[in-house]
Design a protein around this motif. Structure first.
Motif, PDB file in Angstrom:
ATOM      1  N   SER A 188       0.847  -1.202   0.000  1.00 36.90           N
ATOM      2  CA  SER A 188       0.000   0.000   0.000  1.00 36.90           C
ATOM      3  C   SER A 188       0.875   1.242   0.000  1.00 36.90           C
ATOM      4  O   SER A 188       1.866   1.305   0.733  1.00 36.90           O
ATOM      5  N   SER A 230     -10.558   4.359   0.087  1.00 37.89           N
ATOM      6  CA  SER A 230     -11.939   4.774   0.337  1.00 37.89           C
ATOM      7  C   SER A 230     -12.563   3.916   1.426  1.00 37.89           C
ATOM      8  O   SER A 230     -13.437   4.369   2.168  1.00 37.89           O
ATOM      9  N   GLY A 280     -21.906   4.271   5.232  1.00 33.23           N
ATOM     10  CA  GLY A 280     -23.221   3.624   5.297  1.00 33.23           C
ATOM     11  C   GLY A 280     -23.151   2.156   5.634  1.00 33.23           C
ATOM     12  O   GLY A 280     -23.807   1.687   6.565  1.00 33.23           O
ATOM     13  N   ASP A 314      -4.137   5.107  -9.884  1.00 39.00           N
ATOM     14  CA  ASP A 314      -2.827   4.571 -10.288  1.00 39.00           C
ATOM     15  C   ASP A 314      -2.945   3.217 -10.987  1.00 39.00           C
ATOM     16  O   ASP A 314      -2.332   2.990 -12.034  1.00 39.00           O
TER      17      ASP A 314
END
Ligand SMILES: Cc1cc2nc3c(=O)[nH]c(=O)nc-3n(C[C@H](O)[C@H](O)[C@H](O)COP(=O)(O)OP(=O)(O)OC[C@H]3O[C@@H](n4cnc5c(N)ncnc54)[C@H](O)[C@@H]3O)c2cc1C
Length: 487
Positions: A32, A40, A46, A195
């Motif tokens: 990462s 995200s 929700g 990306d």
């Protein structure tokens, strides 16, 4: 060092896929560019849509197809809904603390959105799965930016180049999320610079339906980062009011506040133009309920000087979700050998022209696992011979300005053509991570604009004021000759 599988991205898709790969006995490296709790996923509010009973499978399928406006692949949707519940069980076994009550969200005919930590469902998933990944000793590389794909001389994707060095593997899974940061105002985090989509495109992979971009209807604008107010607020009864403090959604859709997102977003945009402002009103839900059900939103907006339990909140639509992406089959296989993609980075056929609320977190589970299963059958170790070229643009803002004006919530041939003329061209050279991210955005912004220009109709997340009706049901495909350089 060589691994069976490299996974790029540690949102829900990457974390869950890594756990599955480990359970199958594969050696896996999870990479990462930010920390593991990122993407995200970390910001999702929700929750996750799962059918609540066997009888709810067909309605969930129909709701998804309806939101997708004729462009979903029905067999993909069926497979997704049928397989989703087994992953809910798995998340519970990993310790994600889902609450007992499920919420209704826009476009759903039944309350089937599972949430955790009140309105911080994504954070609950991200933090819980990250802990399990760490507990299981899965190898991770945090803060490493994947800048190129490595290819063998047969054209197979055989690894990645990061800012920390080269990594080769039997297969590569892109789980690197969407491109919300292409736009000047978005709910998506800094990492969402497309990306993975740009890397695959440079390597010669086919992209699909890039012009479909979802705007979330209810975003409180605080600078470049839009503070999302989850659809679950309207699911719990929050109302939309225009600048004259009158309800208006009945003029746009019989489902009113719970109409699909594209309808609500355009209605808000139209009422803003007519009456100056639009508000989301939660006051009648009661102060105690609002604070207990939406604790993070309450605190974040309080810090901006707005008490959502006592005053209507000004809201506008903002870019939220990348509907198109790297073309995959239902096993996450892209058009390139050795390369898999799942989650928001992919165009699997699930969302069609518009994503149904809360289908995207479960998408990462279902297709992340399917991609790992398929990759396991297809591990091949070849020597890297070339890499995708590095491309840069001076600033992300220069791309955002052009795309915001050219391919916003309402588009016309004129705005799109102007944007195509003024979009910065990515230059083939090395640069800082920010410049490489801007280069990635510019490389794929061109496909968003070309797709938007060629699609002379309106459908889901693509609205042309010069062609306001739907026309031909067709997909848009994008491919360029590979942009490679020898290693
Ligand atoms: C504010 C907000 C609220 C949302 N609410 C909901 C919701 O309630 N329900 C729902 O279903 N969906 C929701 N969504 C959408 C959903 O969160 C995403 O679609 C989903 O989390 C995507 O997961 P992912 O694993 O595919 O990618 P992400 O979670 O975006 O993760 C991407 C990962 O890739 C890494 N990465 C990216 N590029 C590189 C690179 N070059 N090198 C190395 N690593 C890289 C990032 O660091 C990150 O770890 C929401 C989105 C936002 C922005």
């Amino acid at each position: 060092m060589q691994h069976d599988l490299l996974i790029v991205g540690s949102g829900i898709t990457g974390l869950y896929a890594a756990l599955h790969a480990k359970a199958l006995g594969l050696s896996v490296l999870l990479i990462s560019k930010a920390k593991l709790e990122s993407g995200s996923t970390f910001w999702a509010q929700g929750g996750l849509a799962f059918p609540t009973s066997p009888e709810d499978i067909e309605p969930h399928i129909q709701d998804t197809l309806k939101a997708g406006r004729g462009l979903c692949d029905e067999s993909t949707v069926r497979l997704f809904v049928e397989e989703a519940s087994q992953h809910l069980e798995k998340l519970l076994s990993y310790g994600v603390p889902f609450e007992d009550h499920q919420t209704l969200e826009g476009g759903h005919s039944h309350p089937r959105v599972f949430h955790a930590w009140g309105d911080a469902s994504g954070r609950a998933v991200s933090v819980t799965l990250t802990q399990v990944v760490r507990d299981q000793g899965i190898e991770v590389l945090e803060g490493a930016f994947v800048q190129s794909l490595l290819l063998s001389d047969t054209g197979r994707v055989v690894g990645v180049q990061t800012t920390e060095g080269n990594h080769v593997a039997g297969a590569v899974l892109l789980a690197s999320g969407g491109f919300g940061q292409m736009y000047p105002v978005t709910t998506a985090p800094e990492e969402a610079t497309g990306d993975g989509i740009a890397l695959a495109y440079r390597a010669g992979a086919v992209l699909r339906d890039m012009e479909f971009v979802q705007f979330h209807p209810t975003v409180f604008l605080a600078g470049n980062r839009g503070l999302l107010i989850t659809e679950a607020a309207r699911g719990e009864g929050a109302l939309l009011l225009n600048g004259q403090m009158e309800r208006f959604m009945h003029q746009y859709d019989p489902l009113q506040e719970l109409a699909p997102r594209d309808v609500v977003a355009r209605a808000i945009d139209a009422e803003e133009t007519k009456t100056g402002r639009v508000y989301l009103d939660l006051r009648h839900l009661g102060e105690a309920f609002v604070q207990q059900r939406f604790p993070s939103i309450y605190e974040r907006l309080k810090s901006q000087g707005v008490d959502i339990s006592r005053e209507p909140v000004p809201v506008s639509p903002a870019v939220h979700y990348t509907i198109g992406g790297i073309l995959t089959d239902t096993n996450g296989k892209t058009t390139l050998e050795g390369l898999y993609a799942a989650g928001e980075v992919a165009s699997s056929g699930l969302h069609g022209a518009n994503r149904l609320a809360s289908n995207s977190l479960p998408e990462g589970l279902v297709f992340g696992v399917r991609a790992v299963e398929a990759a396991r059958q297809d591990l091949k170790f070849e020597i890297p011979a070339s890499r995708t070229v590095l491309e840069t643009v001076g600033s992300k803002a220069s791309v955002q300005q052009v795309i915001g004006a050219g391919a916003g919530i309402n588009r016309t041939a004129e705005t799109i053509r102007l944007a195509l003329q003024t979009l910065p061209h990515p230059e083939p050279r090395a640069g800082s991570i920010e410049e490489l991210e801007a280069g990635n955005l510019a490389r794929i912004a061109d496909t968003v604009l070309r797709g938007a220009l060629e699609r002379e109709e309106s459908r889901g997340g693509h609205f042309r004021t010069d062609y306001p009706e739907p026309d031909e049901v067709r997909h848009s495909l994008f491919q360029i000759p590979p942009l490679l350089e020898p290693l």
